[in-house]
Design an enzyme around this catalytic site. Structure first.
Site, mmCIF file in Angstrom:
data_model
loop_
_atom_site.group_PDB
_atom_site.id
_atom_site.type_symbol
_atom_site.label_atom_id
_atom_site.label_comp_id
_atom_site.label_asym_id
_atom_site.label_seq_id
_atom_site.Cartn_x
_atom_site.Cartn_y
_atom_site.Cartn_z
ATOM 1 N N LEU A 175 38.319 69.972 65.551
ATOM 2 C CA LEU A 175 37.050 70.709 65.445
ATOM 3 C C LEU A 175 37.119 71.897 66.384
ATOM 4 C CD1 LEU A 175 34.578 67.656 65.599
ATOM 5 C CD2 LEU A 175 35.778 68.602 63.611
ATOM 6 N N GLY A 235 41.887 75.632 70.715
ATOM 7 C CA GLY A 235 42.268 75.027 69.424
ATOM 8 C C GLY A 235 43.535 75.642 68.838
ATOM 9 N N VAL A 294 54.661 58.831 70.093
ATOM 10 C CA VAL A 294 53.527 58.050 69.603
ATOM 11 C C VAL A 294 54.011 56.792 68.870
ATOM 12 C CG1 VAL A 294 51.643 58.114 67.878
ATOM 13 C CG2 VAL A 294 51.953 60.017 69.471
ATOM 14 N N GLY A 325 41.618 71.819 83.588
ATOM 15 C CA GLY A 325 42.526 72.136 82.482
ATOM 16 C C GLY A 325 43.774 71.288 82.420
ATOM 17 N N GLY A 330 40.959 84.724 78.543
ATOM 18 C CA GLY A 330 40.569 83.440 77.940
ATOM 19 C C GLY A 330 40.178 82.373 78.937
ATOM 20 N N LYS A 355 31.858 69.769 85.895
ATOM 21 C CA LYS A 355 33.120 69.133 86.293
ATOM 22 C C LYS A 355 32.902 68.224 87.506
ATOM 23 C CE LYS A 355 35.859 72.946 84.459
ATOM 24 N NZ LYS A 355 36.393 74.280 84.743
ATOM 25 N N GLY A 373 42.643 78.561 80.427
ATOM 26 C CA GLY A 373 43.559 79.279 79.536
ATOM 27 C C GLY A 373 43.939 78.395 78.362
HETATM 28 N N1 LIG Z 1 39.280 78.268 77.563
HETATM 29 C C1 LIG Z 1 39.567 77.494 78.605
HETATM 30 O O1 LIG Z 1 40.275 77.889 79.542
HETATM 31 C C2 LIG Z 1 39.056 76.095 78.653
HETATM 32 C C3 LIG Z 1 38.137 75.621 77.753
HETATM 33 N N2 LIG Z 1 37.680 74.330 77.850
HETATM 34 C C4 LIG Z 1 36.704 73.824 76.898
HETATM 35 O O2 LIG Z 1 37.312 73.794 75.606
HETATM 36 C C5 LIG Z 1 36.318 74.009 74.617
HETATM 37 C C6 LIG Z 1 36.742 75.180 73.745
HETATM 38 O O3 LIG Z 1 36.894 76.327 74.561
HETATM 39 P P1 LIG Z 1 37.542 77.681 73.995
HETATM 40 O O4 LIG Z 1 38.634 77.368 73.064
HETATM 41 O O5 LIG Z 1 37.797 78.504 75.183
HETATM 42 O O6 LIG Z 1 36.295 78.283 73.204
HETATM 43 P P2 LIG Z 1 36.317 79.380 72.049
HETATM 44 O O7 LIG Z 1 34.966 79.982 72.023
HETATM 45 O O8 LIG Z 1 37.509 80.269 72.163
HETATM 46 O O9 LIG Z 1 36.546 78.476 70.747
HETATM 47 C C7 LIG Z 1 35.552 77.671 70.170
HETATM 48 C C8 LIG Z 1 35.758 77.716 68.669
HETATM 49 O O10 LIG Z 1 34.837 76.838 68.028
HETATM 50 C C9 LIG Z 1 34.344 77.483 66.867
HETATM 51 N N3 LIG Z 1 33.054 76.933 66.473
HETATM 52 C C10 LIG Z 1 31.854 77.133 67.062
HETATM 53 N N4 LIG Z 1 30.898 76.470 66.381
HETATM 54 C C11 LIG Z 1 31.507 75.825 65.361
HETATM 55 C C12 LIG Z 1 31.052 75.006 64.295
HETATM 56 N N5 LIG Z 1 29.766 74.705 64.157
HETATM 57 N N6 LIG Z 1 31.962 74.510 63.425
HETATM 58 C C13 LIG Z 1 33.277 74.828 63.566
HETATM 59 N N7 LIG Z 1 33.776 75.609 64.532
HETATM 60 C C14 LIG Z 1 32.883 76.112 65.420
HETATM 61 C C15 LIG Z 1 34.244 78.955 67.270
HETATM 62 O O11 LIG Z 1 34.244 79.785 66.147
HETATM 63 C C16 LIG Z 1 35.510 79.126 68.104
HETATM 64 O O12 LIG Z 1 36.612 79.495 67.321
HETATM 65 C C17 LIG Z 1 35.001 74.225 75.365
HETATM 66 O O13 LIG Z 1 34.334 72.991 75.481
HETATM 67 C C18 LIG Z 1 35.464 74.682 76.742
HETATM 68 O O14 LIG Z 1 34.526 74.412 77.758
HETATM 69 C C19 LIG Z 1 38.136 73.455 78.806
HETATM 70 C C20 LIG Z 1 39.056 73.867 79.723
HETATM 71 C C21 LIG Z 1 39.562 75.231 79.753
HETATM 72 N N1 LIG Z 2 35.726 78.648 82.107
HETATM 73 C C1 LIG Z 2 36.489 77.630 82.742
HETATM 74 C C2 LIG Z 2 37.576 77.181 81.805
HETATM 75 C C3 LIG Z 2 38.087 75.873 82.163
HETATM 76 O O1 LIG Z 2 37.419 74.883 82.305
HETATM 77 C C4 LIG Z 2 37.118 78.176 84.015
HETATM 78 O O2 LIG Z 2 37.013 79.381 84.261
HETATM 79 O O3 LIG Z 2 37.659 77.376 84.789
HETATM 80 NA NA NA Z 3 42.752 68.066 83.751
#
Ligand SMILES: NC(=O)C1=CN([C@@H]2O[C@H](COP(=O)(O)OP(=O)(O)OC[C@H]3O[C@@H](n4cnc5c(N)ncnc54)[C@H](O)[C@@H]3O)[C@@H](O)[C@H]2O)C=CC1
Ligand SMILES: N[C@@H](CC=O)C(=O)O
Ligand code: NA
Length: 441
Positions: free
Chosen positions: A12, A18, A36, A134, A187, A205, A316
């Site tokens: 998702l 993703g 696995v 992360g 990112g 966190k 990232g």
């Molecule tokens: N970017 C980072 O460094 C980190 C991110 N995270 C977590 O990972 C998760 C994802 O973060 P990112 O990839 O950075 O966010 P992002 O904003 O780049 O990606 C989220 C994706 O979900 C899609 N989306 C939103 N609503 C949707 C729906 N209803 N159905 C299907 N797709 C939908 C968006 O179009 C987007 O492509 C968040 O919970 C964030 O807090 C955790 C650690 C680090």
């Molecule tokens: N936005 C967060 C991403 C990871 O959790 C950060 O800056 O650490």
């Molecule tokens: Na971790």
């Protein structure tokens, strides 16, 4: 593993994290199968706008996340973020016995109770290593490796965006706006970067870390939170002048003692916890001071193990995807052997101490009139509030002086009242900087 039924995975979200999850699953397919004990097969990828995802196989894309969650998949991996609809999808998946891997700290910090209940009822796994720091293996060590010990403190830098900004301001003098823009481009920042700069991301966190470390259920609302918006160039300069630097810290502490019971904060066994996120000055010689850019580092102190430090990339796409796919391997392997990972452990139910009762130290920098008696007036206010002074430094100028005071630990409430009263003294021209001090005795 010829003939072994594949583990089917619903992904998702296909944004920063993703996209990298898909890349790792594709590039490492053979190794993952071996680890696995069965092939790991992407059954579908839910996105909002399929035409924007040319980097992943078009046949897997769908805009119907609900149908994908309800299909015959074994594992749901959620990298969308936010509370809804993620919460509904994941509760539904767990209730149906599907294992869940998520990077969503905001959701876990508010609804972990409901998610763990759904997982327990069906016997499914709920893994979330990517949600804190992360790529760094931190939650699995807390949940599993240290399960035989008694953790007393977890303190660290858990937000890459704010560390990137503070390190930039400290080392290159770059502006707040420039460094935030760069963090977003790379990112690191959340979709709404106020979650980072106002401390919400770090508070989520901290709630997750405190829950795991102290076997208690702590939510984001229990965490005292201050962001970095109020950190000024004057604060950074005041820190530098005294051999310190400014970091946004998440601090989770076990507090013991009769004082807790007297204050009505204890659990009857003399224990409570303090969970807070705020900027703090630390000595430049402290290991956390050398954590630069978007890197994260977390200190853990435990009775038997002593001090440990976990360091690495906390944000990232690729680093976060590493933790997501690591969890995916674990839950997939559990399914192959019909086993289960660790469940929620909130048996200790320790109460969270209000911030006013948390012991902290302050660094206070004042602009005062340079005349006899000013220092004793200021010192009297500290004495009146029972706050003990650890160090004083005064530098005279033509008709005014700069006065820097560092306190010993006192309750946050006493320190705040002291600063309020000092700001009102006629001889005090300006309270230039007030910041907590951590990492020194
Ligand atoms: N970017 C980072 O460094 C980190 C991110 N995270 C977590 O990972 C998760 C994802 O973060 P990112 O990839 O950075 O966010 P992002 O904003 O780049 O990606 C989220 C994706 O979900 C899609 N989306 C939103 N609503 C949707 C729906 N209803 N159905 C299907 N797709 C939908 C968006 O179009 C987007 O492509 C968040 O919970 C964030 O807090 C955790 C650690 C680090
Ligand atoms: N936005 C967060 C991403 C990871 O959790 C950060 O800056 O650490
Ligand atoms: Na971790």
């Amino acid at each position: 593993m010829p003939g072994q039924k594949p583990i089917k995975v619903a992904l998702l979200g296909c944004g920063t994290v993703g996209t990298e999850v898909v890349r790792l699953l594709t590039d490492q397919a053979a190794d993952l199968t071996a680890r696995v004990g069965a092939p790991v097969e992407l059954a579908g990828i839910a996105v909002r706008k399929p035409n924007k995802h040319r980097e992943v196989p078009a046949a897997l894309l769908t805009t119907d996340a609900d149908a994908l969650v309800e299909s015959d998949v074994d594992v749901v991996v959620e990298v969308v973020g936010g509370i809804e609809p993620a919460r509904t999808w994941l509760v539904k998946a767990l209730a149906a016995g599907k294992s869940v891997v998520t990077a969503n700290k905001a959701l876990l910090a508010e609804h972990s109770g409901e998610l763990f209940q759904a997982a327990d009822a069906s016997g499914a796994d709920l893994y979330f290593e990517a949600a804190v720091a992360g790529a760094i293996p931190l939650l699995r060590p807390l949940r599993e490796s240290l399960a035989g010990d008694r953790i007393t403190r977890v303190m660290g830098i858990v937000n890459g965006t704010t560390n990137f900004i503070l390190s930039g301001m400290d080392s290159t003098g770059a502006s707040y706006a420039e460094t935030l823009e760069e963090a977003t481009r790379l990112g690191y920042a959340e979709a709404d970067p106020t979650a980072d700069v106002d401390g919400y991301d770090a508070a989520s966190k901290a709630a997750i870390l405190a829950s795991l470390a102290f076997h208690s259920r702590v939510t984001a609302a229990d965490v005292h939170r201050e962001g970095i918006a109020s950190v000024s160039a004057a604060d950074i300069a005041a820190a530098k002048a005294l051999g310190r630097t400014v970091k946004l810290l998440a601090i989770c502490e076990r507090v013991t003692g009769a004082a807790d019971e007297q204050a009505g904060a204890g659990n009857g066994a003399g224990e409570s916890i303090s969970v807070r996120v705020h900027p703090a000055m630390i000595p430049r010689t402290h290991p956390l001071a050398s954590v630069h850019g978007a890197f994260n580092a977390v200190f853990v102190e435990a009775d038997a193990a002593g001090e440990m430090m976990f360091y690495g990339q906390g944000a990232g796409g690729a680093p976060t995807a590493s933790a997501v796919v690591g969890d995916l391997v674990a839950v997939a392997r559990n399914r192959v052997v019909s086993g289960r990972g660790p469940r929620e452990s909130a048996y200790a139910a320790l109460p969270v101490r209000p911030m006013g009762q948390a012991p902290t130290r302050y660094h206070i920098s004042l602009d005062v009139a340079d005349r006899p008696g000013v220092l004793s007036q200021v010192a009297a206010v500290f004495a009146e509030h029972d706050v003990s002074i650890a160090a004083v430094r005064q530098e005279g100028r033509v008709d005014d002086a700069s006065l820097v005071i560092v306190t010993h630990a006192a309750t946050d409430a006493a320190l705040r009242s002291t600063v309020d009263k000092i700001g009102g003294l006629p001889a005090v021209r300006e309270v230039v900087s007030v910041m907590r001090v951590e990492g020194e005795e």
